[in-house]
Design a protein around this motif. Structure first.
Motif, PDB file in Angstrom:
ATOM      1  N   ALA A 110       4.105   6.028   7.893  1.00 59.91           N
ATOM      2  CA  ALA A 110       3.006   6.976   7.643  1.00 59.91           C
ATOM      3  C   ALA A 110       1.748   6.232   7.213  1.00 59.91           C
ATOM      4  O   ALA A 110       0.631   6.587   7.615  1.00 59.91           O
ATOM      5  N   THR A 111       1.919   5.186   6.406  1.00 62.37           N
ATOM      6  CA  THR A 111       0.777   4.388   5.957  1.00 62.37           C
ATOM      7  C   THR A 111       0.104   3.709   7.144  1.00 62.37           C
ATOM      8  O   THR A 111      -1.117   3.744   7.288  1.00 62.37           O
ATOM      9  N   LYS A 112       0.917   3.095   8.007  1.00 60.90           N
ATOM     10  CA  LYS A 112       0.372   2.420   9.187  1.00 60.90           C
ATOM     11  C   LYS A 112      -0.317   3.409  10.121  1.00 60.90           C
ATOM     12  O   LYS A 112      -1.365   3.107  10.705  1.00 60.90           O
ATOM     13  N   MET A 113       0.293   4.598  10.264  1.00 63.98           N
ATOM     14  CA  MET A 113      -0.287   5.614  11.138  1.00 63.98           C
ATOM     15  C   MET A 113      -1.652   6.060  10.611  1.00 63.98           C
ATOM     16  O   MET A 113      -2.614   6.182  11.356  1.00 63.98           O
ATOM     17  N   ARG A 114      -1.748   6.304   9.287  1.00 57.63           N
ATOM     18  CA  ARG A 114      -3.023   6.702   8.667  1.00 57.63           C
ATOM     19  C   ARG A 114      -4.070   5.602   8.826  1.00 57.63           C
ATOM     20  O   ARG A 114      -5.245   5.878   9.059  1.00 57.63           O
ATOM     21  N   TYR A 115      -3.637   4.359   8.669  1.00 60.84           N
ATOM     22  CA  TYR A 115      -4.542   3.216   8.813  1.00 60.84           C
ATOM     23  C   TYR A 115      -5.098   3.163  10.240  1.00 60.84           C
ATOM     24  O   TYR A 115      -6.306   3.024  10.445  1.00 60.84           O
ATOM     25  N   LYS A 116      -4.205   3.282  11.216  1.00 57.28           N
ATOM     26  CA  LYS A 116      -4.635   3.237  12.623  1.00 57.28           C
ATOM     27  C   LYS A 116      -5.563   4.403  12.939  1.00 57.28           C
ATOM     28  O   LYS A 116      -6.580   4.239  13.613  1.00 57.28           O
ATOM     29  N   ARG A 117      -5.216   5.592  12.430  1.00 55.70           N
ATOM     30  CA  ARG A 117      -6.049   6.777  12.657  1.00 55.70           C
ATOM     31  C   ARG A 117      -7.449   6.578  12.073  1.00 55.70           C
ATOM     32  O   ARG A 117      -8.448   6.954  12.683  1.00 55.70           O
ATOM     33  N   ALA A 118      -7.510   5.966  10.880  1.00 57.25           N
ATOM     34  CA  ALA A 118      -8.805   5.710  10.239  1.00 57.25           C
ATOM     35  C   ALA A 118      -9.635   4.745  11.076  1.00 57.25           C
ATOM     36  O   ALA A 118     -10.833   4.964  11.295  1.00 57.25           O
ATOM     37  N   LEU A 119      -9.006   3.682  11.550  1.00 58.76           N
ATOM     38  CA  LEU A 119      -9.735   2.714  12.376  1.00 58.76           C
ATOM     39  C   LEU A 119     -10.207   3.344  13.684  1.00 58.76           C
ATOM     40  O   LEU A 119     -11.319   3.079  14.141  1.00 58.76           O
ATOM     41  N   ASP A 120      -9.355   4.186  14.288  1.00 56.23           N
ATOM     42  CA  ASP A 120      -9.749   4.864  15.526  1.00 56.23           C
ATOM     43  C   ASP A 120     -10.962   5.756  15.278  1.00 56.23           C
ATOM     44  O   ASP A 120     -11.899   5.800  16.085  1.00 56.23           O
ATOM     45  N   LYS A 121     -10.942   6.473  14.143  1.00 54.66           N
ATOM     46  CA  LYS A 121     -12.062   7.355  13.805  1.00 54.66           C
ATOM     47  C   LYS A 121     -13.339   6.540  13.603  1.00 54.66           C
ATOM     48  O   LYS A 121     -14.416   6.919  14.057  1.00 54.66           O
ATOM     49  N   LEU A 122     -13.211   5.397  12.939  1.00 49.85           N
ATOM     50  CA  LEU A 122     -14.373   4.547  12.701  1.00 49.85           C
ATOM     51  C   LEU A 122     -14.915   3.965  13.997  1.00 49.85           C
ATOM     52  O   LEU A 122     -16.123   3.868  14.181  1.00 49.85           O
ATOM     53  N   ARG A 123     -14.017   3.604  14.901  1.00 49.12           N
ATOM     54  CA  ARG A 123     -14.465   3.070  16.194  1.00 49.12           C
ATOM     55  C   ARG A 123     -15.235   4.134  16.969  1.00 49.12           C
ATOM     56  O   ARG A 123     -16.224   3.836  17.636  1.00 49.12           O
ATOM     57  N   ASP A 124     -14.779   5.402  16.878  1.00 46.37           N
ATOM     58  CA  ASP A 124     -15.484   6.496  17.542  1.00 46.37           C
ATOM     59  C   ASP A 124     -16.871   6.703  16.934  1.00 46.37           C
ATOM     60  O   ASP A 124     -17.857   6.874  17.640  1.00 46.37           O
ATOM     61  N   LYS A 125     -16.910   6.686  15.586  1.00 45.94           N
ATOM     62  CA  LYS A 125     -18.182   6.937  14.880  1.00 45.94           C
ATOM     63  C   LYS A 125     -19.152   5.788  15.067  1.00 45.94           C
ATOM     64  O   LYS A 125     -20.361   5.981  15.129  1.00 45.94           O
ATOM     65  N   LEU A 126     -18.615   4.587  15.076  1.00 42.98           N
ATOM     66  CA  LEU A 126     -19.477   3.403  15.094  1.00 42.98           C
ATOM     67  C   LEU A 126     -19.289   2.605  16.383  1.00 42.98           C
ATOM     68  O   LEU A 126     -19.150   1.397  16.351  1.00 42.98           O
ATOM     69  N   SER A 127     -19.223   3.328  17.489  1.00 43.18           N
ATOM     70  CA  SER A 127     -18.920   2.669  18.764  1.00 43.18           C
ATOM     71  C   SER A 127     -19.958   1.611  19.119  1.00 43.18           C
ATOM     72  O   SER A 127     -19.645   0.660  19.823  1.00 43.18           O
ATOM     73  N   GLY A 128     -21.157   1.747  18.614  1.00 40.79           N
ATOM     74  CA  GLY A 128     -22.192   0.749  18.899  1.00 40.79           C
ATOM     75  C   GLY A 128     -22.137  -0.443  17.985  1.00 40.79           C
ATOM     76  O   GLY A 128     -22.849  -1.430  18.213  1.00 40.79           O
ATOM     77  N   ALA A 129     -21.282  -0.365  16.935  1.00 42.83           N
ATOM     78  CA  ALA A 129     -21.228  -1.471  15.967  1.00 42.83           C
ATOM     79  C   ALA A 129     -20.273  -2.545  16.452  1.00 42.83           C
ATOM     80  O   ALA A 129     -19.554  -2.373  17.427  1.00 42.83           O
ATOM     81  N   SER A 130     -20.227  -3.643  15.747  1.00 47.84           N
ATOM     82  CA  SER A 130     -19.319  -4.728  16.102  1.00 47.84           C
ATOM     83  C   SER A 130     -17.884  -4.322  15.778  1.00 47.84           C
ATOM     84  O   SER A 130     -17.655  -3.338  15.100  1.00 47.84           O
ATOM     85  N   ILE A 162       0.842  -1.204   0.000  1.00 45.50           N
ATOM     86  CA  ILE A 162       0.000   0.000   0.000  1.00 45.50           C
ATOM     87  C   ILE A 162       0.874   1.250   0.000  1.00 45.50           C
ATOM     88  O   ILE A 162       0.624   2.211  -0.738  1.00 45.50           O
ATOM     89  N   ALA A 163       1.920   1.232   0.824  1.00 53.09           N
ATOM     90  CA  ALA A 163       2.842   2.372   0.889  1.00 53.09           C
ATOM     91  C   ALA A 163       3.481   2.630  -0.472  1.00 53.09           C
ATOM     92  O   ALA A 163       3.592   3.777  -0.912  1.00 53.09           O
ATOM     93  N   ASP A 164       3.886   1.564  -1.164  1.00 52.39           N
ATOM     94  CA  ASP A 164       4.500   1.706  -2.492  1.00 52.39           C
ATOM     95  C   ASP A 164       3.515   2.300  -3.490  1.00 52.39           C
ATOM     96  O   ASP A 164       3.863   3.196  -4.265  1.00 52.39           O
ATOM     97  N   ILE A 165       2.283   1.806  -3.488  1.00 59.02           N
ATOM     98  CA  ILE A 165       1.264   2.285  -4.427  1.00 59.02           C
ATOM     99  C   ILE A 165       0.958   3.761  -4.196  1.00 59.02           C
ATOM    100  O   ILE A 165       0.816   4.542  -5.141  1.00 59.02           O
ATOM    101  N   MET A 166       0.869   4.151  -2.922  1.00 57.18           N
ATOM    102  CA  MET A 166       0.469   5.521  -2.585  1.00 57.18           C
ATOM    103  C   MET A 166       1.649   6.472  -2.429  1.00 57.18           C
ATOM    104  O   MET A 166       1.471   7.636  -2.076  1.00 57.18           O
ATOM    105  N   HIS A 167       2.855   5.956  -2.677  1.00 61.97           N
ATOM    106  CA  HIS A 167       4.069   6.773  -2.564  1.00 61.97           C
ATOM    107  C   HIS A 167       4.179   7.421  -1.180  1.00 61.97           C
ATOM    108  O   HIS A 167       4.426   8.623  -1.045  1.00 61.97           O
ATOM    109  N   MET A 168       3.962   6.599  -0.163  1.00 61.58           N
ATOM    110  CA  MET A 168       4.062   7.048   1.223  1.00 61.58           C
ATOM    111  C   MET A 168       5.053   6.154   1.948  1.00 61.58           C
ATOM    112  O   MET A 168       5.332   5.037   1.504  1.00 61.58           O
ATOM    113  N   GLY A 169       5.565   6.644   3.063  1.00 59.10           N
ATOM    114  CA  GLY A 169       6.426   5.814   3.886  1.00 59.10           C
ATOM    115  C   GLY A 169       5.597   4.743   4.590  1.00 59.10           C
ATOM    116  O   GLY A 169       4.388   4.920   4.801  1.00 59.10           O
ATOM    117  N   LEU A 170       6.248   3.650   4.965  1.00 59.29           N
ATOM    118  CA  LEU A 170       5.546   2.560   5.628  1.00 59.29           C
ATOM    119  C   LEU A 170       4.940   3.007   6.956  1.00 59.29           C
ATOM    120  O   LEU A 170       3.773   2.716   7.251  1.00 59.29           O
TER     121      LEU A 170
END
Length: 198
Positions: free
Chosen positions: A176-196, A166-174
């Motif tokens: 930074a890619t992992k950090m963005r991924y974790k940030r996205a999941l954290d945001k989703l957990r906040d938004k969908l805290s009632g979901a599985s 993914i990092a290679d495709i998006m021309h990002m550092g590894l």
């Protein structure tokens, strides 16, 4: 309903070959009548490729067009593919770039339409990524994150790529890619805290 190309798959042994072996075989077949190895590669990835494009672009019509364009680019680009990355990474890199190009075209069309109809453009929507249909599951999650995070999630969950790919495709550092991924999941957990669990 989306129509997929139906590749013959008459040679059962091809399905047993790795992507790299198929690429080597395709090099000798391209631009000749028989393109069995290329067809096997496309049969292997076409559905997932379409899903990636559909989730990025938000509609199946554009996804069909982009999928076909990607398949053509693979056909004509295989001779230049040197195997420095995995075939899958190269394929989704082409798809990622084609999706961005298509999205920018659509955004320009909307701006032109707004100008011609003298409607004030919605500033907020200009910077948003394509609106995804509410179908539940991943589509519902993707509507809650920004464009880059969405692309990372699509490549991770739909294309099932590794973080380095993914990092290679998006021309990002590894990292930074992992950090963005974790940030996205954290945001989703906040938004969908009632979901599985995500």
């Amino acid at each position: 309903m989306t129509k997929f190309f139906h590749f013959s798959g008459d040679e059962p042994e091809l399905s047993q070959l790795s992507d790299e072996e198929l690429v080597q075989k395709a090099h000798g077949e391209l631009f000749h009548v028989a393109r069995a190895a290329y067809e096997e590669l496309m049969r292997r990835y076409q559905r997932t490729l379409f899903k990636v494009c559909a989730r990025y672009l938000g509609n199946e019509v554009d996804a069909d067009d982009v999928t076909q364009e990607v398949m053509l680019k693979v056909l004509y680009g295989l001779k230049r593919f040197e195997g420095k990355s995995k075939f899958k990474t190269w394929l989704y890199s082409i798809a990622y770039n084609e999706c961005i190009t298509q999205y920018r075209k659509e955004r320009r069309k909307r701006r032109l339409l707004n100008a011609l109809t003298l409607e004030a453009p919605e500033e907020a929507s200009e910077e948003k990524a394509p609106k995804l249909e509410e179908k539940g599951g991943l589509d519902r999650w993707l509507a809650h994150v920004g464009p880059i995070e969405r692309e990372i999630l699509i490549l991770r969950f739909v294309a099932e790529l590794e973080f380095q790919e993914i990092a290679d495709i998006m021309h990002m550092g590894l990292s930074a890619t992992k950090m963005r991924y974790k940030r996205a999941l954290d945001k989703l957990r906040d938004k969908l805290s009632g979901a599985s669990e995500i």
